[in-house]
Design an enzyme around this catalytic site. Structure first.
Site, short mmCIF file in Angstrom:
data_model
loop_
_atom_site.label_atom_id
_atom_site.label_comp_id
_atom_site.label_asym_id
_atom_site.label_seq_id
_atom_site.Cartn_x
_atom_site.Cartn_y
_atom_site.Cartn_z
N GLN A 51 1.08 -1.39 -0.26
CA GLN A 51 0.07 -0.12 0.07
C GLN A 51 0.88 1.09 -0.02
OE1 GLN A 51 -2.36 -1.67 3.04
NE2 GLN A 51 -4.22 -0.52 2.93
N ARG A 107 4.32 1.16 12.42
CA ARG A 107 3.66 0.19 12.15
C ARG A 107 3.88 -0.69 10.67
NH1 ARG A 107 -2.02 -3.17 10.62
NH2 ARG A 107 -1.38 -4.84 10.44
N HIS A 151 0.70 -9.47 5.31
CA HIS A 151 -0.52 -8.12 4.90
C HIS A 151 -0.82 -8.25 3.53
CE1 HIS A 151 -1.60 -4.45 6.64
NE2 HIS A 151 -2.83 -4.13 5.22
N GLU A 197 -5.17 -9.27 9.37
CA GLU A 197 -6.54 -9.95 9.57
C GLU A 197 -6.85 -10.93 8.97
OE1 GLU A 197 -8.67 -6.10 8.90
OE2 GLU A 197 -8.38 -6.78 6.86
N ASN A 339 -7.71 -5.15 14.86
CA ASN A 339 -7.54 -3.84 13.50
C ASN A 339 -9.66 -3.40 13.96
OD1 ASN A 339 -5.61 -3.79 12.81
ND2 ASN A 339 -6.07 -4.68 10.61
N TYR A 341 -12.27 -1.01 13.49
CA TYR A 341 -12.50 0.47 12.84
C TYR A 341 -14.34 1.14 13.59
CZ TYR A 341 -8.80 0.49 9.56
OH TYR A 341 -8.21 0.14 8.95
N GLU A 408 -4.86 -1.25 13.88
CA GLU A 408 -5.85 -0.25 13.25
C GLU A 408 -6.72 0.41 13.40
OE1 GLU A 408 -5.75 -1.87 8.69
OE2 GLU A 408 -4.46 -2.64 8.88
C1 FCB Z 1 -7.69 -2.99 6.49
C2 FCB Z 1 -6.77 -3.23 6.13
C3 FCB Z 1 -5.50 -2.82 5.04
C4 FCB Z 1 -6.29 -1.44 5.28
C5 FCB Z 1 -7.70 -0.83 6.06
C6 FCB Z 1 -8.15 0.43 5.79
O1 FCB Z 1 -8.69 -4.16 6.65
O2 FCB Z 1 -6.12 -4.23 7.11
O3 FCB Z 1 -4.34 -2.79 4.79
O4 FCB Z 1 -6.65 -1.16 3.75
O5 FCB Z 1 -8.33 -1.98 6.10
#
Ligand code: FCB
Length: 503
Positions: A51, A107, A151, A197, A339, A341, A408
């Site tokens: 990325q 990270r 990743h 993940e 992670n 969100y 994340e």
């Molecule tokens: C997560 C991923 C990361 C990024 C975010 C938005 O699922 O680990 O690479 O794309 O989402």
């Protein structure tokens, strides 16, 4: 008379309580700072190799299956990570930005196919040099490197040769790759995460076909997949991933840990799940959803086996562990990384079990309710900061309070939105406040990373959406970085300056 007295006393008590509550609220609303957290707690931000690095075919790197996926139009905007943020060439500039921001840790992930272009065998000296340079740049500026080994970027050679994670052969090759990383970088890296993940990668990659290697089978999946079997592959891949993780962790613990004094863990995607009503059905469905999303990976690593609900609903499609494998899995992670969100509401959906043909999604037998309707749409995800504390409390209760890192946490916005990303500032502030409540309530959480440090190439939307603290001008050949309001806010937070988000 005594009645009047009682009423008066109750009234006074009520006022005192209200004033007290009001004060408590003002206190909770006081701007937070890094100094509210223990000094050994670590704050950082993250990216991943494909990325951010670019230089996709430079200096001996070979393609990963993410390159293949992107080049066949996998992202919404059909873009690729060929150039991304060009961190491969700009790492010094980026580390300087990290220092200016006040990051304590960065990270990032190691591109397997940059380090070992054939997936196994000879190490690419230029790849080795790059990661040594990056790590040295970080550590010489006092920034801890937290490294992820995988990743979403499996060497395409291994996908071609034996279908990558679908074959048990991956265990040996992944362990050999990890061995190179521990041997070469472990004197300066103390936090290793085997995989990012897998619970999302497996569903996206082997059930829905929306992530590499884009496997799925009818009637499942969003795309016309060329190969796959949505009913069984996610279970096989997760099984192999768990065994690969355990093998890498065993290697680290046997050969490196005593000398290098580091830690090895795994990362999972975690929603905070809330029953959509207080009926027994929805409450049970929420536990089942936690079993599927979190327990699928964490139960084997803590208890040595999959949750009963997962085994029951997946039936013969889920492989079983031998007693030896089970022993090797148990306790193999020094920490778990999440992670996190957003929060989702869970509705029981028993009818999905009536289908003869089922995939993982049907096996869970729930409906997830989210204001954003279906797939995430930039900027539309609900911000429910109490979910951070919620998910940490869940892990604390269900797995006996293991060490946790939030790897994340961040907010998606359209890439060309203004630098004045107040919505992201509010999101981060709300989530970090919630994190603080979890810490104060005894959660063994040890660190927090925002996603992402820069605007990077995103899985779904390519360059159309972003999470970065720093805007990257992808239209300019120099890919300049510009701080957003969120970079200033995070920097103030990290430097102990208490500022309200709306000032
Ligand atoms: C997560 C991923 C990361 C990024 C975010 C938005 O699922 O680990 O690479 O794309 O989402």
């Amino acid at each position: 008379m005594w009645k009047r007295k009682l009423c008066w006393t109750l009234f006074v008590l009520l006022i005192v309580a209200m004033v007290g509550l009001g004060l408590a609220q003002t206190r909770a609303r006081e701007p937070i700072s890094r100094d509210d957290f223990p000094s050994h707690f670590v704050f950082g931000s993250g990216t991943s190799a494909y990325q951010v690095e670019g230089a996709a075919s430079e200096d001996g790197r070979s393609p990963s299956f993410w390159d293949t996926f992107a080049h066949s139009g996998g992202a919404m905007d059909k873009s690729t990570g060929d150039m991304a943020c060009d961190e491969y060439h700009k790492y010094k500039e980026d580390v300087k930005l990290m220092v200016d921001t006040g990051l304590e840790a960065y990270r990032f992930s190691i591109s397997w196919s940059r380090l070992i272009p054939n997936g196994r065998g000879p190490v690419n000296p230029k790849g080795l040099q790059y990661y040594n340079n990056l790590i040295n740049e970080l550590t010489s500026h006092g920034i801890q490197p937290h490294v992820t080994l995988f990743h979403y970027d499996l060497p395409q050679t291994l996908e071609d040769e034996y279908k990558g994670w679908l074959s048990l052969k991956i265990v040996k090759d992944f362990t050999a790759f990890a061995n190179v990383c521990f041997r070469e970088f472990g004197d300066r890296v103390s936090h290793w995460t085997t995989l990012n993940e897998p619970n999302v990668g497996n569903i996206g990659g082997y059930d829905l076909g929306i992530f590499p290697p884009a496997h799925c089978s009818s009637p499942f999946g969003f795309k016309n997949c060329k190969s796959g079997n949505s009913s069984v592959e996610p279970y096989i891949v997760t099984h192999n991933i768990l065994l690969a993780h355990a093998s890498v962790a065993r290697l680290y613990k046997k050969k490196y840990q005593a000398k290098q004094q580091g830690f090895v863990g795994i990362n999972i995607f975690a929603y905070y799940l809330v029953p959509s009503t207080n009926t027994t059905e929805d409450i049970r469905a929420t536990q089942r959803a936690n079993d599927f999303y979190i327990g699928w990976l964490l139960d084997p690593l803590v208890f040595g086996d999959y949750p009963e609900t997962v085994k029951k609903n997946a039936g013969s499609r889920i492989p079983s562990f031998t007693p030896r494998q089970s022993r090797q899995l148990k306790g193999s992670s020094d920490f778990f990384a999440l992670n996190y969100y957003f929060t989702m509401y869970v509705k029981d959906d028993p009818s999905s079990l009536n289908h003869d043909q089922r995939d993982y999604m049907r096996d869970i037998a729930i409906k997830l309710i989210n204001k954003a309707r279906g797939l995430p749409i930039p900027g539309e995800l609900p911000v429910i900061p109490f979910g951070m504390q919620g998910v940490l409390e869940y892990i604390k209760q269900a797995y006996d309070n293991p060490p946790i890192y939030i790897h994340e946490n961040g907010l998606e916005t359209k890439h060309n939105d203004s630098l004045n990303d107040m919505s992201r500032v509010k999101y981060l502030e709300g989530n970090i406040e919630s994190l603080l409540l979890a810490v104060r309530n005894g959660s063994n959480v040890k660190g927090y990373f925002t996603w992402s440090f820069l605007d990077v190439y995103e899985l779904f939307y390519g360059y159309q959406s972003s999470y970065g603290l720093y805007y990257v001008d992808f239209n300019s050949p120099d890919l300049e970085r510009y701080p957003k309001l969120s970079a200033h806010w995070y920097s103030n937070f990290l430097k102990g300056r208490r500022r309200r988000s709306n000032i």
